[in-house]
Design a protein around this motif. Structure first.
Motif, mmCIF file in Angstrom:
data_model
loop_
_atom_site.group_PDB
_atom_site.id
_atom_site.type_symbol
_atom_site.label_atom_id
_atom_site.label_comp_id
_atom_site.label_asym_id
_atom_site.label_seq_id
_atom_site.Cartn_x
_atom_site.Cartn_y
_atom_site.Cartn_z
ATOM 1 N N ARG A 199 0.849 -1.184 0.000
ATOM 2 C CA ARG A 199 0.000 0.000 0.000
ATOM 3 C C ARG A 199 0.887 1.237 0.000
ATOM 4 N NH1 ARG A 199 -3.068 -1.386 5.194
ATOM 5 N NH2 ARG A 199 -1.018 -2.271 5.468
ATOM 6 N N ILE A 200 0.482 2.230 -0.784
ATOM 7 C CA ILE A 200 1.225 3.479 -0.914
ATOM 8 C C ILE A 200 0.381 4.602 -0.336
ATOM 9 C CG2 ILE A 200 2.300 5.100 -2.520
ATOM 10 C CD1 ILE A 200 2.482 2.711 -4.515
ATOM 11 N N GLY A 201 0.963 5.382 0.571
ATOM 12 C CA GLY A 201 0.245 6.505 1.153
ATOM 13 C C GLY A 201 1.035 7.126 2.281
ATOM 14 N N SER A 202 0.389 8.041 2.991
ATOM 15 C CA SER A 202 1.064 8.744 4.080
ATOM 16 C C SER A 202 0.829 8.091 5.443
ATOM 17 C CB SER A 202 0.602 10.205 4.127
ATOM 18 O OG SER A 202 -0.793 10.262 4.361
ATOM 19 N N ALA A 203 -0.066 7.116 5.523
ATOM 20 C CA ALA A 203 -0.379 6.457 6.798
ATOM 21 C C ALA A 203 0.766 5.538 7.232
ATOM 22 C CB ALA A 203 -1.662 5.645 6.674
ATOM 23 N N ALA A 204 0.965 5.451 8.529
ATOM 24 C CA ALA A 204 2.048 4.636 9.084
ATOM 25 C C ALA A 204 1.853 3.152 8.810
ATOM 26 C CB ALA A 204 2.148 4.873 10.590
ATOM 27 N N ASN A 205 0.625 2.703 8.553
ATOM 28 C CA ASN A 205 0.395 1.278 8.289
ATOM 29 C C ASN A 205 0.629 0.887 6.829
ATOM 30 O OD1 ASN A 205 -1.904 2.674 7.404
ATOM 31 N ND2 ASN A 205 -3.224 0.913 7.766
ATOM 32 N N CYS A 206 0.996 1.832 5.969
ATOM 33 C CA CYS A 206 1.313 1.522 4.568
ATOM 34 C C CYS A 206 2.694 0.875 4.487
ATOM 35 C CB CYS A 206 1.297 2.789 3.714
ATOM 36 S SG CYS A 206 -0.354 3.441 3.424
ATOM 37 N N GLU A 207 2.838 -0.028 3.539
ATOM 38 C CA GLU A 207 4.142 -0.655 3.324
ATOM 39 C C GLU A 207 5.118 0.337 2.687
ATOM 40 O OE1 GLU A 207 1.255 -3.549 4.176
ATOM 41 O OE2 GLU A 207 1.180 -2.161 2.470
ATOM 42 N N LEU A 208 4.599 1.272 1.915
ATOM 43 C CA LEU A 208 5.419 2.324 1.313
ATOM 44 C C LEU A 208 4.876 3.666 1.797
ATOM 45 C CD1 LEU A 208 7.615 3.419 -0.494
ATOM 46 C CD2 LEU A 208 6.217 2.903 -2.473
ATOM 47 N N VAL A 209 5.446 4.156 2.899
ATOM 48 C CA VAL A 209 5.005 5.413 3.504
ATOM 49 C C VAL A 209 5.740 6.552 2.804
ATOM 50 C CG1 VAL A 209 4.889 6.778 5.617
ATOM 51 C CG2 VAL A 209 4.595 4.291 5.717
ATOM 52 N N VAL A 210 4.959 7.513 2.302
ATOM 53 C CA VAL A 210 5.518 8.646 1.578
ATOM 54 C C VAL A 210 5.123 9.923 2.297
ATOM 55 C CG1 VAL A 210 5.600 9.855 -0.618
ATOM 56 C CG2 VAL A 210 5.337 7.379 -0.587
ATOM 57 N N ASP A 211 6.120 10.723 2.642
ATOM 58 C CA ASP A 211 5.889 12.004 3.304
ATOM 59 C C ASP A 211 5.842 13.087 2.234
ATOM 60 O OD1 ASP A 211 5.601 13.988 5.203
ATOM 61 O OD2 ASP A 211 7.751 14.131 5.604
ATOM 62 N N ALA A 212 4.661 13.284 1.666
ATOM 63 C CA ALA A 212 4.485 14.285 0.616
ATOM 64 C C ALA A 212 3.244 15.108 0.934
ATOM 65 C CB ALA A 212 4.342 13.618 -0.748
ATOM 66 N N VAL A 213 3.318 16.394 0.677
ATOM 67 C CA VAL A 213 2.215 17.312 0.952
ATOM 68 C C VAL A 213 0.974 16.885 0.156
ATOM 69 C CG1 VAL A 213 1.436 19.703 0.765
ATOM 70 C CG2 VAL A 213 3.806 19.201 1.406
ATOM 71 N N GLY A 214 -0.151 16.773 0.851
ATOM 72 C CA GLY A 214 -1.415 16.474 0.190
ATOM 73 C C GLY A 214 -1.642 15.018 -0.163
ATOM 74 N N LEU A 215 -0.726 14.131 0.189
ATOM 75 C CA LEU A 215 -0.903 12.722 -0.144
ATOM 76 C C LEU A 215 -1.826 12.077 0.882
ATOM 77 C CD1 LEU A 215 0.075 10.634 -2.230
ATOM 78 C CD2 LEU A 215 1.771 9.932 -0.565
ATOM 79 N N GLY A 216 -2.827 11.336 0.407
ATOM 80 C CA GLY A 216 -3.792 10.690 1.288
ATOM 81 C C GLY A 216 -3.178 9.559 2.102
ATOM 82 N N ALA A 217 -3.963 9.080 3.079
ATOM 83 C CA ALA A 217 -3.488 8.038 3.989
ATOM 84 C C ALA A 217 -3.148 6.747 3.239
ATOM 85 C CB ALA A 217 -4.536 7.773 5.061
ATOM 86 N N GLU A 218 -4.058 6.230 2.436
ATOM 87 C CA GLU A 218 -3.838 5.042 1.617
ATOM 88 C C GLU A 218 -4.351 5.361 0.218
ATOM 89 O OE1 GLU A 218 -5.497 1.489 3.285
ATOM 90 O OE2 GLU A 218 -4.411 1.709 5.163
ATOM 91 N N VAL A 219 -3.439 5.617 -0.696
ATOM 92 C CA VAL A 219 -3.817 6.104 -2.019
ATOM 93 C C VAL A 219 -3.887 4.982 -3.046
ATOM 94 C CG1 VAL A 219 -3.208 7.698 -3.868
ATOM 95 C CG2 VAL A 219 -2.779 8.326 -1.502
ATOM 96 N N ALA A 220 -2.896 4.097 -3.026
ATOM 97 C CA ALA A 220 -2.824 3.046 -4.040
ATOM 98 C C ALA A 220 -2.256 1.781 -3.427
ATOM 99 C CB ALA A 220 -1.958 3.508 -5.206
ATOM 100 N N GLU A 221 -2.417 0.699 -4.175
ATOM 101 C CA GLU A 221 -1.895 -0.589 -3.720
ATOM 102 C C GLU A 221 -1.403 -1.379 -4.923
ATOM 103 O OE1 GLU A 221 -3.880 -3.141 -0.594
ATOM 104 O OE2 GLU A 221 -4.468 -4.199 -2.429
ATOM 105 N N ILE A 222 -0.289 -2.070 -4.731
ATOM 106 C CA ILE A 222 0.218 -2.984 -5.754
ATOM 107 C C ILE A 222 0.118 -4.383 -5.157
ATOM 108 C CG2 ILE A 222 2.207 -3.695 -7.120
ATOM 109 C CD1 ILE A 222 3.133 -0.754 -7.042
ATOM 110 N N ARG A 223 -0.546 -5.283 -5.883
ATOM 111 C CA ARG A 223 -0.743 -6.655 -5.407
ATOM 112 C C ARG A 223 -0.094 -7.644 -6.364
ATOM 113 N NH1 ARG A 223 -7.161 -6.822 -4.323
ATOM 114 N NH2 ARG A 223 -7.227 -5.204 -2.728
ATOM 115 N N LEU A 224 0.545 -8.641 -5.778
ATOM 116 C CA LEU A 224 1.063 -9.760 -6.558
ATOM 117 C C LEU A 224 -0.078 -10.751 -6.740
ATOM 118 C CD1 LEU A 224 3.425 -11.268 -7.885
ATOM 119 C CD2 LEU A 224 3.892 -12.287 -5.654
ATOM 120 N N GLN A 225 -0.433 -11.039 -7.984
ATOM 121 C CA GLN A 225 -1.521 -11.957 -8.285
ATOM 122 C C GLN A 225 -1.016 -13.405 -8.240
ATOM 123 O OE1 GLN A 225 -4.777 -10.440 -9.067
ATOM 124 N NE2 GLN A 225 -3.506 -8.894 -8.090
#
Length: 141
Positions: free
Chosen positions: A26-52
């Motif tokens: 999961r990509i976002g600004s929330a601490a529970n995301c696997e890819l935490v990004v500190d960027a202005v205006g970025l939501g808590a959980e914005v996107a996710e990449i899943r291995l099928q």
């Protein structure tokens, strides 16, 4: 997952950083995301990449607000290939996935063996030698 897939940061606060993908990233600004990004205006959980199950990677948009771009196009659900560019907010990554064929890069035409340059090099060397010999008067004509 065998740490085969990773995101290479290309711009924004993630530029130059590499992130190994998990089965779910999961990509976002929330601490529970696997890819935490500190960027202005970025939501808590914005996107996710899943291995099928079949080994492919899927990009999913998680938040209503904001935009997730794949190769410059807005997406909500898309399959990924090696070399794809993912952009979330001001952050941009390139997917490095050695196990996935980058169709847009490794097309049949792109991987087709090229003709050897050796015949052209030999012809150029012979013509240069002949020109030099003629200039120095070593040839009878």
């Amino acid at each position: 997952m065998k740490n085969t897939y990773r995101l290479k940061g290309a711009s924004g606060p993630v530029a130059g950083l590499n992130h190994e993908l998990a089965e779910r990233t999961r990509i976002g600004s929330a601490a529970n995301c696997e890819l935490v990004v500190d960027a202005v205006g970025l939501g808590a959980e914005v996107a996710e990449i899943r291995l099928q199950a079949d080994g492919s990677l899927r990009l999913l948009k998680l938040a209503e607000q904001g935009e997730v771009l794949l190769n410059g196009q807005s997406v909500s659900d898309a399959l990924l290939t090696s070399g794809d560019e993912i952009r979330v907010g001001t952050c941009r990554w390139v997917l490095q996935a050695p196990g996935l064929r980058p169709e847009k890069v490794l097309t049949a035409k792109a991987v087709k063996p090229r003709h050897s340059a050796l015949p052209w090099l030999v012809a150029t060397a012979l013509l240069s030698a002949a020109a030099l010999a003629w200039q120095r008067g070593w040839l009878p004509f």
